[in-house]
Design a protein around this motif. Sequence first.
Motif, PDB file in Angstrom:
ATOM      1  N   VAL A 188      43.243  46.006  50.541  1.00 43.35           N
ATOM      2  CA  VAL A 188      42.090  46.320  49.675  1.00 43.35           C
ATOM      3  C   VAL A 188      40.883  45.441  49.978  1.00 43.35           C
ATOM      4  CG1 VAL A 188      43.608  47.097  47.818  1.00 43.35           C
ATOM      5  CG2 VAL A 188      42.791  44.726  47.820  1.00 43.35           C
ATOM      6  N   GLU A 189      41.036  44.435  50.821  1.00 43.89           N
ATOM      7  CA  GLU A 189      39.949  43.480  51.074  1.00 43.89           C
ATOM      8  C   GLU A 189      38.679  44.178  51.537  1.00 43.89           C
ATOM      9  OE1 GLU A 189      37.363  41.028  53.588  1.00 43.89           O
ATOM     10  OE2 GLU A 189      38.748  42.577  54.303  1.00 43.89           O
ATOM     11  N   SER A 190      38.769  45.019  52.552  1.00 44.47           N
ATOM     12  CA  SER A 190      37.568  45.670  53.079  1.00 44.47           C
ATOM     13  C   SER A 190      36.985  46.651  52.075  1.00 44.47           C
ATOM     14  CB  SER A 190      37.889  46.382  54.397  1.00 44.47           C
ATOM     15  OG  SER A 190      38.862  47.387  54.197  1.00 44.47           O
ATOM     16  N   GLN A 191      37.838  47.294  51.275  1.00 42.26           N
ATOM     17  CA  GLN A 191      37.338  48.238  50.275  1.00 42.26           C
ATOM     18  C   GLN A 191      36.427  47.546  49.269  1.00 42.26           C
ATOM     19  OE1 GLN A 191      40.654  50.320  48.441  1.00 42.26           O
ATOM     20  NE2 GLN A 191      41.779  50.375  50.383  1.00 42.26           N
ATOM     21  N   VAL A 192      36.910  46.425  48.721  1.00 40.64           N
ATOM     22  CA  VAL A 192      36.128  45.713  47.707  1.00 40.64           C
ATOM     23  C   VAL A 192      34.877  45.097  48.333  1.00 40.64           C
ATOM     24  CG1 VAL A 192      36.161  43.833  46.025  1.00 40.64           C
ATOM     25  CG2 VAL A 192      38.196  45.259  46.340  1.00 40.64           C
ATOM     26  N   CYS A 193      35.021  44.493  49.498  1.00 47.96           N
ATOM     27  CA  CYS A 193      33.870  43.840  50.136  1.00 47.96           C
ATOM     28  C   CYS A 193      32.812  44.862  50.541  1.00 47.96           C
ATOM     29  CB  CYS A 193      34.323  43.038  51.353  1.00 47.96           C
ATOM     30  SG  CYS A 193      35.351  41.614  50.929  1.00 47.96           S
ATOM     31  N   ASP A 194      33.228  46.016  51.049  1.00 53.70           N
ATOM     32  CA  ASP A 194      32.262  47.048  51.425  1.00 53.70           C
ATOM     33  C   ASP A 194      31.528  47.587  50.206  1.00 53.70           C
ATOM     34  OD1 ASP A 194      33.037  46.728  54.026  1.00 53.70           O
ATOM     35  OD2 ASP A 194      34.223  48.580  54.128  1.00 53.70           O
ATOM     36  N   THR A 195      32.231  47.671  49.090  1.00 53.21           N
ATOM     37  CA  THR A 195      31.604  48.186  47.863  1.00 53.21           C
ATOM     38  C   THR A 195      30.434  47.324  47.440  1.00 53.21           C
ATOM     39  OG1 THR A 195      33.666  49.186  47.101  1.00 53.21           O
ATOM     40  CG2 THR A 195      31.999  48.704  45.413  1.00 53.21           C
ATOM     41  N   PHE A 196      30.573  46.011  47.582  1.00 54.77           N
ATOM     42  CA  PHE A 196      29.540  45.097  47.086  1.00 54.77           C
ATOM     43  C   PHE A 196      28.752  44.424  48.211  1.00 54.77           C
ATOM     44  CE2 PHE A 196      32.813  45.378  43.784  1.00 54.77           C
ATOM     45  CZ  PHE A 196      32.026  45.907  42.762  1.00 54.77           C
ATOM     46  N   LYS A 197      28.975  44.878  49.434  1.00 58.16           N
ATOM     47  CA  LYS A 197      28.207  44.399  50.594  1.00 58.16           C
ATOM     48  C   LYS A 197      28.246  42.881  50.718  1.00 58.16           C
ATOM     49  CE  LYS A 197      26.995  48.696  51.073  1.00 58.16           C
ATOM     50  NZ  LYS A 197      27.798  49.552  51.972  1.00 58.16           N
ATOM     51  N   TYR A 198      29.441  42.340  50.520  1.00 54.69           N
ATOM     52  CA  TYR A 198      29.592  40.883  50.613  1.00 54.69           C
ATOM     53  C   TYR A 198      31.022  40.568  51.008  1.00 54.69           C
ATOM     54  CZ  TYR A 198      29.980  35.968  49.374  1.00 54.69           C
ATOM     55  OH  TYR A 198      30.212  34.615  49.420  1.00 54.69           O
ATOM     56  N   THR A 199      31.172  39.643  51.955  1.00 53.69           N
ATOM     57  CA  THR A 199      32.491  39.168  52.366  1.00 53.69           C
ATOM     58  C   THR A 199      32.535  37.652  52.208  1.00 53.69           C
ATOM     59  OG1 THR A 199      32.732  40.947  53.981  1.00 53.69           O
ATOM     60  CG2 THR A 199      34.149  39.016  54.255  1.00 53.69           C
ATOM     61  N   PRO A 200      33.507  37.126  51.474  1.00 50.40           N
ATOM     62  CA  PRO A 200      33.597  35.665  51.299  1.00 50.40           C
ATOM     63  C   PRO A 200      33.671  34.957  52.650  1.00 50.40           C
ATOM     64  CG  PRO A 200      35.064  36.781  49.763  1.00 50.40           C
ATOM     65  CD  PRO A 200      34.541  37.839  50.694  1.00 50.40           C
ATOM     66  N   ALA A 201      33.013  33.812  52.710  1.00 50.79           N
ATOM     67  CA  ALA A 201      32.949  33.056  53.969  1.00 50.79           C
ATOM     68  C   ALA A 201      34.254  32.333  54.281  1.00 50.79           C
ATOM     69  CB  ALA A 201      31.803  32.053  53.907  1.00 50.79           C
ATOM     70  N   VAL A 202      35.066  32.110  53.252  1.00 51.92           N
ATOM     71  CA  VAL A 202      36.327  31.392  53.437  1.00 51.92           C
ATOM     72  C   VAL A 202      37.466  32.216  52.851  1.00 51.92           C
ATOM     73  CG1 VAL A 202      35.277  29.104  53.439  1.00 51.92           C
ATOM     74  CG2 VAL A 202      35.966  30.144  51.271  1.00 51.92           C
ATOM     75  N   LYS A 203      38.667  31.833  53.207  1.00 52.65           N
ATOM     76  CA  LYS A 203      39.825  32.553  52.682  1.00 52.65           C
ATOM     77  C   LYS A 203      39.973  32.342  51.173  1.00 52.65           C
ATOM     78  CE  LYS A 203      42.461  32.522  57.000  1.00 52.65           C
ATOM     79  NZ  LYS A 203      43.748  32.235  57.661  1.00 52.65           N
ATOM     80  N   THR A 204      40.450  33.381  50.517  1.00 53.97           N
ATOM     81  CA  THR A 204      40.695  33.313  49.077  1.00 53.97           C
ATOM     82  C   THR A 204      42.127  32.867  48.830  1.00 53.97           C
ATOM     83  OG1 THR A 204      39.107  35.097  48.660  1.00 53.97           O
ATOM     84  CG2 THR A 204      40.717  34.635  46.929  1.00 53.97           C
ATOM     85  N   TYR A 205      42.287  31.917  47.908  1.00 51.11           N
ATOM     86  CA  TYR A 205      43.614  31.408  47.560  1.00 51.11           C
ATOM     87  C   TYR A 205      44.158  32.161  46.346  1.00 51.11           C
ATOM     88  CZ  TYR A 205      43.634  27.427  50.749  1.00 51.11           C
ATOM     89  OH  TYR A 205      43.667  26.643  51.869  1.00 51.11           O
ATOM     90  N   ILE A 206      45.382  32.630  46.462  1.00 52.09           N
ATOM     91  CA  ILE A 206      46.077  33.277  45.344  1.00 52.09           C
ATOM     92  C   ILE A 206      47.199  32.341  44.932  1.00 52.09           C
ATOM     93  CG2 ILE A 206      47.129  35.399  44.509  1.00 52.09           C
ATOM     94  CD1 ILE A 206      44.414  35.808  45.938  1.00 52.09           C
ATOM     95  N   GLU A 207      47.104  31.780  43.745  1.00 49.12           N
ATOM     96  CA  GLU A 207      48.106  30.824  43.269  1.00 49.12           C
ATOM     97  C   GLU A 207      48.919  31.488  42.160  1.00 49.12           C
ATOM     98  OE1 GLU A 207      45.320  26.905  44.213  1.00 49.12           O
ATOM     99  OE2 GLU A 207      45.729  27.477  42.127  1.00 49.12           O
TER     100      GLU A 207
ATOM    101  N   HIS B 222      42.641  36.902  55.515  1.00 49.56           N
ATOM    102  CA  HIS B 222      41.646  36.654  54.469  1.00 49.56           C
ATOM    103  C   HIS B 222      42.203  35.939  53.240  1.00 49.56           C
ATOM    104  CE1 HIS B 222      40.139  40.214  56.728  1.00 49.56           C
ATOM    105  NE2 HIS B 222      39.006  39.546  56.674  1.00 49.56           N
ATOM    106  N   PHE B 223      43.520  35.724  53.190  1.00 50.74           N
ATOM    107  CA  PHE B 223      44.127  35.200  51.964  1.00 50.74           C
ATOM    108  C   PHE B 223      45.190  34.146  52.266  1.00 50.74           C
ATOM    109  CE2 PHE B 223      42.739  39.528  51.178  1.00 50.74           C
ATOM    110  CZ  PHE B 223      41.966  39.376  50.042  1.00 50.74           C
ATOM    111  N   VAL B 224      45.358  33.250  51.301  1.00 50.09           N
ATOM    112  CA  VAL B 224      46.475  32.299  51.309  1.00 50.09           C
ATOM    113  C   VAL B 224      47.181  32.451  49.969  1.00 50.09           C
ATOM    114  CG1 VAL B 224      47.186  29.895  51.470  1.00 50.09           C
ATOM    115  CG2 VAL B 224      45.203  30.699  52.782  1.00 50.09           C
ATOM    116  N   VAL B 225      48.436  32.866  50.004  1.00 51.42           N
ATOM    117  CA  VAL B 225      49.201  33.076  48.777  1.00 51.42           C
ATOM    118  C   VAL B 225      50.154  31.906  48.585  1.00 51.42           C
ATOM    119  CG1 VAL B 225      50.839  34.557  47.568  1.00 51.42           C
ATOM    120  CG2 VAL B 225      49.029  35.577  48.979  1.00 51.42           C
ATOM    121  N   LEU B 226      50.049  31.226  47.440  1.00 52.77           N
ATOM    122  CA  LEU B 226      50.941  30.119  47.097  1.00 52.77           C
ATOM    123  C   LEU B 226      51.843  30.558  45.956  1.00 52.77           C
ATOM    124  CD1 LEU B 226      48.042  28.755  48.046  1.00 52.77           C
ATOM    125  CD2 LEU B 226      49.241  26.677  47.440  1.00 52.77           C
TER     126      LEU B 226
END
Length: 859
Positions: A497-516, A473-477
């Motif tokens: 923590v990805e599923s915890q946060v997404c389940d809380t708000f009933k939404y999962t991002p469609a693409v990977k999240t970039y951490i720069e 679910h993530f790309v870390v740079l």
Amino acid sequence: MFRRLPVCLLLTVTVFATPGIALDLVNDSVPMKWIEPLLPENLPELKYPAYFNDLDKARAQAFAGRYKLSLITLSKLKELKPDQLADAALVKGEALDALGRWDEAIEVLSEAKVADDPGVQVLHAQVLSHMDRNDDAIALLKDHLQKNADSIPAHYWLGHVYEQVGDIPAARDQYSWFVSDPQQFLRKWELHEHLPVFDKAPQVTIIAHALDRWAALTQAYRNNANLDRTILSFFVKAFDEIDREYYPARLAAAEYFLSHDQTEDAVEQLKAVLTANPNDLEAMRLMGRIALSQFDFDATDRVIGAMRKVDRHSLDADLLDARNLMAQRRPEDAQPSIEKVLGQQAKNIEAMGLLAAVNALRLKEDKVDAILRQVEAIDPNNASAYLEVAEQLDSMRQYPRAIDKYKVVVQRAPWWTAALNGLGLLYTQSGDEDKAREALEAAHQLDPFNLRTTNYLQLLDKMASYARKETDHFVVLYDPQTDPVIPEYFSDYLESVESQVCDTFKYTPAVKTYIEVFPTHEAFSVRTTGSTWLPTVGASTGRIIALVAPRPGKNTLGTFNWARVLRHEYTHVVTIGATDNRIAHWFTEGLAVYEEQSPVPWEWVPMLYQAVNKKQFFPLDKLTWAFVRPKRPIDRQLAYAESYWICQYVEQTYGHDAILKMLDLMRHADRQEDVFPKVTGKAIPQFMSEFQAWAEQQVSKWGYDEQTSKKYEELRKLGDDLIQSRQWAEAAKIWEQIAALRPVDQLPHQRLAGLYFKVRDREKEIQQLEILMKVELKDNRYAVRAARACRDAEQWDKAARYALDAVYINPYDLPAHELLEQVLEKTDDAKGAEREKRVIDELTQLQKQEEASERTEKE
């Protein structure tokens, strides 16, 4: 590495400081509204040379912004000589034009005795353009050039009006006249040839204006390293050598600087302009746009007020007012100001573009399309209205829709760097670095001197060398040279923590999240805003989370609990995505703090206690702007605390479904004044009143009332005396009472942790350290102590958890890693212990490199 942009602009506060409220009420009253336009400006009296006649004085007055005084002076002139008629008409026309009295100006400039004067005709055309009578202005200027083919002002203003109506080829032709034979002003300037026009500040300023527009429209700036400095030298010579009092050259220079995103230089020039002419409306308008770009809405309001004191019906003030309201995410409130302008000038392209943007922000796409079709009926190849829509959508992070509009602008106006810059910066915010580079390099070729573009390209060059670690679910740079420990921890934590946060708000991002993760705070700031300072360590723009390396050192902001910050920022990613970027800023911040799952920070306690008891919470419609544009040092922190508490209150009072329903309504662009009644059944005033009551209940348990404070001080003195006398057990009993009195005070827990250590009560010591750990964000000493205490008690699982917490706060703490490795070996966590061995080796190498670098610097 980066050229610096200003963080804030105090100039607008000093230049546009408003008079007292009482005076404003008097001036806005009836009959003052009728009388005030007839009274001279309330400005210091000018001093005149002894040889000045009344016409000279009127000219000086108009030039210095004493427009009404100038008209009064002119009215006293009884018999003008024939050679004075045109001069008098010019002074009167300029004064009336500045006051917005255009019909009167046209009447003066159309009088038979002066109508054929070349200067009068050019001014006449300018006034017609201000009235949106551009066709008449073009006809007049073309006729003028038939008789005055060498007129420098006429060629420039004809090009300017052609640009206004969207006839770019015709505008380009007029501007090209300045570099064509026999004029060749640019070449002759570069060769230092002496021409009479080069000794006249007004002529030099107009030539520079025209050359700048020629260079932009013909893409002559492309890859030309000297052209910007050459054109700038025209302006500088005009105001610095030829005529130091000719402030219009400074105004033109400010416009030039702003077109290249060199805001600080523009402000310096505008300050000089407004010193010379406090009523220059164009300088005010530009200053207002600068203040607005800094989200300084109060300063923008002051500028609008100052503009309306000059011209009560200023259309530019109305448009600036609309922009100000739109920047505050109040598009429905901006619409009346826009419609007011269109009521007077139905074909005003700027107003039409803003009206289209208002409807775009309100998701009324049919109306957007209809308005843009109206624009194209006036200007078939229009780009400016599309840019208005693109920039407003961009500011609200409506990235896909903004991209579509930016692309139209780029296709129709390929010379326009603003569109390429906007598109490139938008791509960086949405995580498409390749497309960002393509757009920004195209912009840089067109304008190599644009400050923001240069900063971003330098950053992209640096980021090209970053390493990356990609997971589900993530790309870390990260920078592998300075921060090799980052991939050892960030990716695993984020996936946990990805599923915890997404389940809380009933939404999962469609693409990977970039951490720069950036090695310096300056690079992080440029990545996030384009400027070199941002007062935080992390930020999310939707798909991207940018972070400063949590590393001690002079180029960062020091250590911090990166795990908590990442959870906070990923909550932004999820809530922003769940609402299609339409969530109120305060709401996403409040939810992000709530999702950190940490107690109220110690430093928030006195601030919140005072805010509650003195009823100093921000009104809900002002809460977002306390983050964006804080007025006091505590405003930003208080905004976080208030937002967090509102979210906690909603969750506790109305349930988690209420949070989800609010997110859904915001996704459909509902206004928050409509969201709260729909979800809570309460209008915002009633909701905030009940929230205030809830907050009062919270702080009532904190022990800061007068009676408890008195008891606290008595016990604290007794407890400290017992510590001084080394009566550890008795002191612990007293500090236990104090902790019960003030459960949100850090001091009792610090004292108790030390006292339990002294009496060797490991369980209670660990309990107190755990309380301190949960709140602490930047210092890992409590986590280290807890881990060691658990190690000594052979509570290996707890020791491992606390040692990992210590590393989460400071991943560059070598002893903390050594402690964690030791504990993991005891828990038979071979994988974790192997990771720690790698990290210890990496940190040891970094330490040696730093020591060598320090020795080299000393030598």
